[in-house]
Design a protein around this motif. Structure first.
Motif, PDB file in Angstrom:
ATOM      1  N   SER A 126      21.937  18.382  38.977  1.00  0.00           N
ATOM      2  CA  SER A 126      21.371  17.536  38.195  1.00  0.00           C
ATOM      3  C   SER A 126      20.268  16.690  39.417  1.00  0.00           C
ATOM      4  O   SER A 126      20.609  16.758  40.417  1.00  0.00           O
ATOM      5  CB  SER A 126      22.128  16.639  37.599  1.00  0.00           C
ATOM      6  OG  SER A 126      23.138  15.794  38.503  1.00  0.00           O
ATOM      7  N   TYR A 127      19.274  16.015  38.646  1.00  0.00           N
ATOM      8  CA  TYR A 127      18.311  15.115  39.480  1.00  0.00           C
ATOM      9  C   TYR A 127      18.207  13.795  38.810  1.00  0.00           C
ATOM     10  O   TYR A 127      17.937  13.934  37.559  1.00  0.00           O
ATOM     11  CB  TYR A 127      17.067  15.852  39.757  1.00  0.00           C
ATOM     12  CG  TYR A 127      17.257  17.105  40.568  1.00  0.00           C
ATOM     13  CD1 TYR A 127      17.404  17.214  41.917  1.00  0.00           C
ATOM     14  CD2 TYR A 127      17.370  18.413  39.820  1.00  0.00           C
ATOM     15  CE1 TYR A 127      17.481  18.129  42.649  1.00  0.00           C
ATOM     16  CE2 TYR A 127      17.741  19.699  40.699  1.00  0.00           C
ATOM     17  CZ  TYR A 127      17.627  19.360  42.121  1.00  0.00           C
ATOM     18  OH  TYR A 127      17.895  20.642  42.847  1.00  0.00           O
ATOM     19  N   ARG A 128      17.767  12.682  39.734  1.00  0.00           N
ATOM     20  CA  ARG A 128      16.987  11.748  38.994  1.00  0.00           C
ATOM     21  C   ARG A 128      15.905  11.981  38.593  1.00  0.00           C
ATOM     22  O   ARG A 128      14.969  12.499  39.438  1.00  0.00           O
ATOM     23  CB  ARG A 128      17.075  10.551  39.985  1.00  0.00           C
ATOM     24  CG  ARG A 128      17.043   9.032  39.517  1.00  0.00           C
ATOM     25  CD  ARG A 128      16.985   8.172  40.391  1.00  0.00           C
ATOM     26  NE  ARG A 128      18.329   7.666  41.182  1.00  0.00           N
ATOM     27  CZ  ARG A 128      19.478   7.192  40.535  1.00  0.00           C
ATOM     28  NH1 ARG A 128      19.274   6.576  39.220  1.00  0.00           N
ATOM     29  NH2 ARG A 128      20.818   7.299  41.348  1.00  0.00           N
ATOM     30  N   ARG A 129      15.524  11.926  37.463  1.00  0.00           N
ATOM     31  CA  ARG A 129      14.234  12.400  36.898  1.00  0.00           C
ATOM     32  C   ARG A 129      12.853  11.986  37.353  1.00  0.00           C
ATOM     33  O   ARG A 129      12.132  12.870  37.892  1.00  0.00           O
ATOM     34  CB  ARG A 129      14.041  12.166  35.246  1.00  0.00           C
ATOM     35  CG  ARG A 129      12.859  12.617  34.628  1.00  0.00           C
ATOM     36  CD  ARG A 129      12.777  12.377  33.084  1.00  0.00           C
ATOM     37  NE  ARG A 129      11.730  12.662  32.622  1.00  0.00           N
ATOM     38  CZ  ARG A 129      10.463  11.953  32.354  1.00  0.00           C
ATOM     39  NH1 ARG A 129      10.624  10.734  32.925  1.00  0.00           N
ATOM     40  NH2 ARG A 129       9.362  12.558  31.697  1.00  0.00           N
ATOM     41  N   GLU A 130      12.834  10.710  37.880  1.00  0.00           N
ATOM     42  CA  GLU A 130      11.822  10.205  38.348  1.00  0.00           C
ATOM     43  C   GLU A 130      11.499  10.639  39.809  1.00  0.00           C
ATOM     44  O   GLU A 130      10.301  11.090  40.182  1.00  0.00           O
ATOM     45  CB  GLU A 130      11.681   8.702  38.612  1.00  0.00           C
ATOM     46  CG  GLU A 130      10.769   7.940  39.120  1.00  0.00           C
ATOM     47  CD  GLU A 130      10.509   6.593  39.099  1.00  0.00           C
ATOM     48  OE1 GLU A 130       9.793   5.594  39.547  1.00  0.00           O
ATOM     49  OE2 GLU A 130      11.742   5.798  38.740  1.00  0.00           O
ATOM     50  N   ALA A 131      12.594  10.697  40.450  1.00  0.00           N
ATOM     51  CA  ALA A 131      12.379  11.440  41.780  1.00  0.00           C
ATOM     52  C   ALA A 131      12.025  12.814  41.715  1.00  0.00           C
ATOM     53  O   ALA A 131      11.314  13.228  42.581  1.00  0.00           O
ATOM     54  CB  ALA A 131      13.724  11.248  42.745  1.00  0.00           C
ATOM     55  N   LEU A 132      12.696  13.484  41.013  1.00  0.00           N
ATOM     56  CA  LEU A 132      12.306  14.919  40.778  1.00  0.00           C
ATOM     57  C   LEU A 132      10.920  15.152  40.311  1.00  0.00           C
ATOM     58  O   LEU A 132      10.201  15.903  41.050  1.00  0.00           O
ATOM     59  CB  LEU A 132      13.100  15.714  39.521  1.00  0.00           C
ATOM     60  CG  LEU A 132      12.838  16.886  38.987  1.00  0.00           C
ATOM     61  CD1 LEU A 132      13.445  17.971  40.105  1.00  0.00           C
ATOM     62  CD2 LEU A 132      13.516  17.478  37.619  1.00  0.00           C
ATOM     63  N   LEU A 133      10.445  14.662  39.491  1.00  0.00           N
ATOM     64  CA  LEU A 133       9.153  14.900  38.857  1.00  0.00           C
ATOM     65  C   LEU A 133       7.866  14.301  40.086  1.00  0.00           C
ATOM     66  O   LEU A 133       6.915  14.973  40.292  1.00  0.00           O
ATOM     67  CB  LEU A 133       8.735  14.155  37.636  1.00  0.00           C
ATOM     68  CG  LEU A 133       9.478  14.384  36.486  1.00  0.00           C
ATOM     69  CD1 LEU A 133       9.028  13.769  35.225  1.00  0.00           C
ATOM     70  CD2 LEU A 133       9.177  15.913  36.344  1.00  0.00           C
ATOM     71  N   ASP A 134       8.452  13.137  40.564  1.00  0.00           N
ATOM     72  CA  ASP A 134       7.432  12.414  41.761  1.00  0.00           C
ATOM     73  C   ASP A 134       7.286  13.464  43.133  1.00  0.00           C
ATOM     74  O   ASP A 134       6.293  13.527  43.748  1.00  0.00           O
ATOM     75  CB  ASP A 134       8.145  11.176  42.517  1.00  0.00           C
ATOM     76  CG  ASP A 134       7.715  10.074  41.573  1.00  0.00           C
ATOM     77  OD1 ASP A 134       7.007  10.323  40.864  1.00  0.00           O
ATOM     78  OD2 ASP A 134       8.461   9.126  41.937  1.00  0.00           O
TER      79      ASP A 134
END
Length: 231
Positions: free
Chosen positions: A149-157
């Motif tokens: 799993s990932y923090r979505r904002e960090a993943l997309l950034d």
């Protein structure tokens, strides 16, 4: 904590229902990204756990499917598993609980064999749990694509999963994200996944393939040589 669970599924009509059954009752949005022509999409659309089915018309691989699922939600945290995998009870909640620490950007857990033999259980325990327990604390963060799993904002950034890498794209993603924040290995957040690839290629063959890939990745040797693009 808003959570979404993304499940890439390419011609997995024989296994996807069992995966989705394991997600029933989880406090998360469930997104299935479907490719292929075997009827997997129909099973996903009819399943009560599923909130959204996306059709993967380009069929560019699991990295692209995961990225598309992550972009389709506004959830703060995105969990990923595969359509041949069954998640443990409370799996989503265990992943989500770690993100109350704002430093955490990535969470992973161990793999167990689904309907495997005693030999499968032993080797999965060594290679997909104890190896992670040793390697994560020293910075070699390998969050398997079917249990991460990932923090979505960090993943997309960070650009998401590298869609040009059909091999080690999950390791590449978790290594990049671990440089942006804290990565947590939760040994209780397990999933059970099909050992079909291990049976098809053999444990020694897979071990050699990954050992060579890890070595090249850690040494950052000729990333454009085509090695990581070889299937």
């Amino acid at each position: 904590m808003d959570v979404a669970c993304v499940v890439p599924a390419y011609d997995e009509i024989g296994t996807v229902e069992r995966t989705l059954d394991s997600l029933v009752g989880t406090e998360s949005e469930v997104i299935v990204v479907v490719g292929g022509t075997d009827g997997t999409a129909g099973v996903a659309r009819a399943h009560p756990a599923v909130d959204l089915v996306l059709t993967d018309t380009e069929e560019s691989g699991p990295a692209a499917a995961r990225n598309r699922g992550a972009r389709a939600t506004d959830a703060e945290v995105v969990c990923f598993t595969d359509a041949d995998t069954v998640v443990a009870p409370g799996w989503v909640a265990r992943h989500a609980s770690h993100y109350h620490d704002p430093r955490v950007v990535c969470v992973g857990g161990p793999l167990r064999p689904l309907d495997g033999s005693r030999r499968d259980r032993l080797l999965f325990g060594l290679l997909s749990d104890w190896w992670y327990r040793v390697s994560w604390p020293v910075g070699f963060v390998q969050a398997s694509g079917n249990n991460c799993s990932y923090r979505r904002e960090a993943l997309l950034d960070a650009g998401g999963f590298d869609e040009s890498l059909p091999f080690l794209e999950d390791t590449d993603c978790s290594m990049r994200l671990a440089r942006r924040g804290r990565a947590v290995y939760d040994r209780h957040a397990w999933v059970a996944t099909s050992p079909r690839r291990q049976h098809r290629q053999g444990y020694l063959g897979l071990l050699g393939e990954y050992a060579a890939g890890y070595a090249r990745y850690l040494l950052d040797a000729q990333r454009d040589s085509g090695y990581f693009r070889r299937r």
